[in-house]
Scaffold this motif. Structure first.
Motif, mmCIF file in Angstrom:
data_model
loop_
_atom_site.group_PDB
_atom_site.id
_atom_site.type_symbol
_atom_site.label_atom_id
_atom_site.label_comp_id
_atom_site.label_asym_id
_atom_site.label_seq_id
_atom_site.Cartn_x
_atom_site.Cartn_y
_atom_site.Cartn_z
ATOM 1 N N PRO A 28 -3.484 -1.139 -4.493
ATOM 2 C CA PRO A 28 -4.758 -1.360 -3.768
ATOM 3 C C PRO A 28 -4.860 -2.795 -3.258
ATOM 4 O O PRO A 28 -5.468 -3.663 -3.898
ATOM 5 C CB PRO A 28 -5.824 -1.042 -4.818
ATOM 6 C CG PRO A 28 -5.165 -1.358 -6.118
ATOM 7 C CD PRO A 28 -3.696 -1.034 -5.945
ATOM 8 N N ALA A 29 -4.282 -3.060 -2.108
ATOM 9 C CA ALA A 29 -4.195 -4.427 -1.589
ATOM 10 C C ALA A 29 -5.579 -5.030 -1.365
ATOM 11 O O ALA A 29 -5.824 -6.195 -1.702
ATOM 12 C CB ALA A 29 -3.387 -4.441 -0.293
ATOM 13 N N HIS A 30 -6.489 -4.259 -0.803
ATOM 14 C CA HIS A 30 -7.822 -4.792 -0.510
ATOM 15 C C HIS A 30 -8.552 -5.173 -1.793
ATOM 16 O O HIS A 30 -9.179 -6.243 -1.873
ATOM 17 C CB HIS A 30 -8.642 -3.769 0.272
ATOM 18 C CG HIS A 30 -10.054 -4.200 0.531
ATOM 19 N ND1 HIS A 30 -10.401 -5.067 1.550
ATOM 20 C CD2 HIS A 30 -11.219 -3.907 -0.116
ATOM 21 C CE1 HIS A 30 -11.699 -5.284 1.534
ATOM 22 N NE2 HIS A 30 -12.221 -4.597 0.526
ATOM 23 N N ASP A 31 -8.499 -4.329 -2.793
ATOM 24 C CA ASP A 31 -9.210 -4.594 -4.045
ATOM 25 C C ASP A 31 -8.630 -5.815 -4.755
ATOM 26 O O ASP A 31 -9.373 -6.642 -5.311
ATOM 27 C CB ASP A 31 -9.130 -3.370 -4.968
ATOM 28 C CG ASP A 31 -9.844 -2.161 -4.379
ATOM 29 O OD1 ASP A 31 -10.760 -2.377 -3.567
ATOM 30 O OD2 ASP A 31 -9.485 -1.027 -4.723
ATOM 31 N N ILE A 32 -7.302 -5.949 -4.740
ATOM 32 C CA ILE A 32 -6.665 -7.103 -5.374
ATOM 33 C C ILE A 32 -7.055 -8.390 -4.660
ATOM 34 O O ILE A 32 -7.394 -9.401 -5.294
ATOM 35 C CB ILE A 32 -5.137 -6.935 -5.388
ATOM 36 C CG1 ILE A 32 -4.738 -5.779 -6.309
ATOM 37 C CG2 ILE A 32 -4.448 -8.218 -5.842
ATOM 38 C CD1 ILE A 32 -3.248 -5.480 -6.306
ATOM 39 N N ALA A 33 -7.024 -8.353 -3.325
ATOM 40 C CA ALA A 33 -7.395 -9.547 -2.554
ATOM 41 C C ALA A 33 -8.850 -9.921 -2.795
ATOM 42 O O ALA A 33 -9.190 -11.101 -2.941
ATOM 43 C CB ALA A 33 -7.156 -9.292 -1.067
ATOM 44 N N LEU A 34 -9.719 -8.917 -2.859
ATOM 45 C CA LEU A 34 -11.136 -9.184 -3.096
ATOM 46 C C LEU A 34 -11.355 -9.786 -4.486
ATOM 47 O O LEU A 34 -12.120 -10.753 -4.640
ATOM 48 C CB LEU A 34 -11.940 -7.889 -2.951
ATOM 49 C CG LEU A 34 -13.451 -8.015 -3.150
ATOM 50 C CD1 LEU A 34 -14.052 -8.912 -2.077
ATOM 51 C CD2 LEU A 34 -14.113 -6.634 -3.130
ATOM 52 N N MET A 35 -10.697 -9.244 -5.494
ATOM 53 C CA MET A 35 -10.852 -9.770 -6.851
ATOM 54 C C MET A 35 -10.341 -11.198 -6.968
ATOM 55 O O MET A 35 -10.981 -12.048 -7.613
ATOM 56 C CB MET A 35 -10.124 -8.859 -7.851
ATOM 57 C CG MET A 35 -10.808 -7.535 -8.104
ATOM 58 S SD MET A 35 -10.045 -6.593 -9.446
ATOM 59 C CE MET A 35 -8.431 -6.239 -8.735
ATOM 60 N N MET A 36 -9.204 -11.490 -6.337
ATOM 61 C CA MET A 36 -8.678 -12.846 -6.383
ATOM 62 C C MET A 36 -9.602 -13.828 -5.682
ATOM 63 O O MET A 36 -9.850 -14.941 -6.168
ATOM 64 C CB MET A 36 -7.281 -12.885 -5.757
ATOM 65 C CG MET A 36 -6.221 -12.125 -6.543
ATOM 66 S SD MET A 36 -4.613 -12.107 -5.724
ATOM 67 C CE MET A 36 -4.197 -13.852 -5.732
ATOM 68 N N SER A 37 -10.144 -13.418 -4.553
ATOM 69 C CA SER A 37 -11.049 -14.291 -3.802
ATOM 70 C C SER A 37 -12.335 -14.555 -4.583
ATOM 71 O O SER A 37 -12.824 -15.694 -4.647
ATOM 72 C CB SER A 37 -11.376 -13.658 -2.452
ATOM 73 O OG SER A 37 -12.271 -14.459 -1.726
ATOM 74 N N LYS A 66 0.818 -1.205 0.000
ATOM 75 C CA LYS A 66 0.000 0.000 0.000
ATOM 76 C C LYS A 66 0.860 1.266 0.000
ATOM 77 O O LYS A 66 0.424 2.317 -0.473
ATOM 78 C CB LYS A 66 -0.915 0.010 1.234
ATOM 79 C CG LYS A 66 -2.021 -1.032 1.210
ATOM 80 C CD LYS A 66 -2.892 -0.919 2.455
ATOM 81 C CE LYS A 66 -4.014 -1.938 2.442
ATOM 82 N NZ LYS A 66 -4.862 -1.863 3.661
ATOM 83 N N LYS A 67 2.079 1.145 0.540
ATOM 84 C CA LYS A 67 2.965 2.314 0.615
ATOM 85 C C LYS A 67 3.359 2.829 -0.760
ATOM 86 O O LYS A 67 3.747 3.980 -0.912
ATOM 87 C CB LYS A 67 4.210 1.955 1.418
ATOM 88 C CG LYS A 67 3.906 1.586 2.867
ATOM 89 C CD LYS A 67 5.183 1.243 3.618
ATOM 90 C CE LYS A 67 4.887 0.866 5.066
ATOM 91 N NZ LYS A 67 6.124 0.499 5.827
ATOM 92 N N ILE A 68 3.282 1.966 -1.772
ATOM 93 C CA ILE A 68 3.624 2.390 -3.134
ATOM 94 C C ILE A 68 2.370 2.504 -4.003
ATOM 95 O O ILE A 68 2.451 2.525 -5.234
ATOM 96 C CB ILE A 68 4.627 1.425 -3.789
ATOM 97 C CG1 ILE A 68 4.068 -0.014 -3.815
ATOM 98 C CG2 ILE A 68 5.949 1.449 -3.056
ATOM 99 C CD1 ILE A 68 4.983 -0.995 -4.539
ATOM 100 N N GLY A 69 1.211 2.580 -3.343
ATOM 101 C CA GLY A 69 -0.038 2.833 -4.057
ATOM 102 C C GLY A 69 -0.758 1.625 -4.592
ATOM 103 O O GLY A 69 -1.699 1.761 -5.390
#
Length: 265
Positions: free
Chosen positions: A153-162, A148-151
Motif C-alpha cells: 500500500p504505497a499511498h498508506d505508507i507514504a501518508l504514515m511516514m509524512s 503496488k504490483k506486489i500488494g
C-alpha cells in the motif's frame, strides 16, 4: 528547548531548494546520506561539510533558525564524541588520568562519528524545512508506486511516514509542556534515587502517550469526516513536475559521491 527542534517543520520560501521537485530532493538526500558513510578521512569529511554548507546556502533558511535547531542535538553529538574519545584505545597515547585515557585514534574516530551524526541531522532537516508535507507525501507515494504490483500500500505508507515526520515537533512541544507542568507540581527529574526518578518519568510518559493517542484519534475522525478512504481514485490539486534542474541536482550529488569515494583515505 524542544520548540527549537527543526526536523518535521516546513518554512515556505522561494529559494532554489524550495523550487526543486520533492522526488529530486528525496533522491538527492538518500544519495548524500549514502555518501556520508563513505567518508573516512579528514579530507573527505571536510569536503562533505563544504557540500552541506553549499546546500544550506541555496536553501534560503535563516542561519539563526538552523543554529537554534541544531542545539538540541548538540548534546548527543558531544556525548558521542566523548564516548569515542575516552573508550577507543587506538593510535598514540595523548593523555592519561586514572582510568581515563585519551588516544589520538579515539579523538579522530570521535570527531568522524560526531560529524557524521551532525551531517545526517543537518541534511534531513533541510529536506523537511524546504519541502511541504503534501509534496513530501506525493513524492514518497510516487517513488513507492512500483511496489503496488506486489500488494504494497504505497499511498498508506507514504501518508504514515509524512504524518510521523510532521508530528515530531508537535510531540516534542507536548513533552516540554508536560515537563513544566509536572515540575510545577513538585516532580524532580534530575535528583533522587533511581526509583524516584523512574516514578517522575512515569508522570511524564503517561500523559504524553494519552495526548499522542488523543491526537491520533482526532486525526482519524477528521479524515473520516472529510471522506478519506485511501489513495484509490484520489486526484491531486498540484502535480509534481520533474524539470531539468531536478535532473541536474541528482547528477551533481552523484558526482559529489564519486568525488568522496575517490578521495577516501
Amino acid at each position: 528547548m524542544f520548540q527549537n527542534v527543526i526536523i518535521g517543520q516546513y518554512i515556505p520560501g522561494r529559494s532554489l531548494m524550495h523550487h526543486l521537485d520533492a522526488r529530486a530532493k528525496l533522491i538527492a538526500v538518500f544519495l548524500f546520506v549514502f555518501v556520508i558513510f563513505l567518508a573516512n578521512s579528514w579530507v573527505s569529511y571536510g569536503t562533505l561539510f563544504a557540500g552541506a554548507l553549499f546546500v544550506f546556502s541555496i536553501s534560503g533558511i535563516p542561519i539563526r533558525y538552523i543554529w537554534k535547531g541544531m542545539l538540541p542535538i548538540s548534546i548527543l553529538i558531544l556525548f558521542t564524541f566523548l564516548l569515542h574519545a575516552f573508550f577507543t584505545n587506538e593510535g598514540e597515547l595523548l593523555y592519561s588520568f586514572g582510568a581515563f585515557t585519551v588516544y589520538s585514534g579515539g579523538l579522530e574516530q570521535g570527531f568522524f562519528i560526531s560529524m557524521r551524526l551532525f551531517l545526517l541531522v543537518f541534511i534531513t532537516s533541510l529536506l523537511t524545512l524546504t519541502t511541504s508535507p503534501i509534496d513530501l507525501t506525493d513524492a514518497l507515494e510516487i517513488m513507492l508506486s512500483p511496489l503496488k504490483k506486489i500488494g504494497v500500500p504505497a499511498h498508506d505508507i507514504a501518508l504514515m511516514m509524512s504524518i510521523a515526520i510532521r508530528f515530531i515537533p508537535t510531540l516534542l512541544q507536548e513533552t516540554e509542556k508536560i515537563l513544566k507542568a509536572q515540575a510545577a507540581r513538585g516532580a524532580d527529574f534530575t535528583k533522587g534515587t533511581v526509583k524516584d526518578r523512574s516514578q517522575a518519568f512515569v508522570s511524564l510518559l503517561v500523559p504524553l502517550f494519552m495526548r499522542a493517542f488523543k491526537r491520533a484519534e482526532d486525526l482519524a475522525y477528521a479524515m473520516e469526516a472529510r471522506g478519506y478512504n485511501g489513495g484509490e481514485g484520489r486526484t491531486k490539486l498540484r502535480e509534481l513536475v520533474w524539470r531539468k534542474r531536478d535532473t541536474a541536482a541528482c547528477i551533481i550529488v552523484a558526482a559529489f559521491g564519486i568525488l568522496i569515494f575517490a578521495i577516501r583515505g
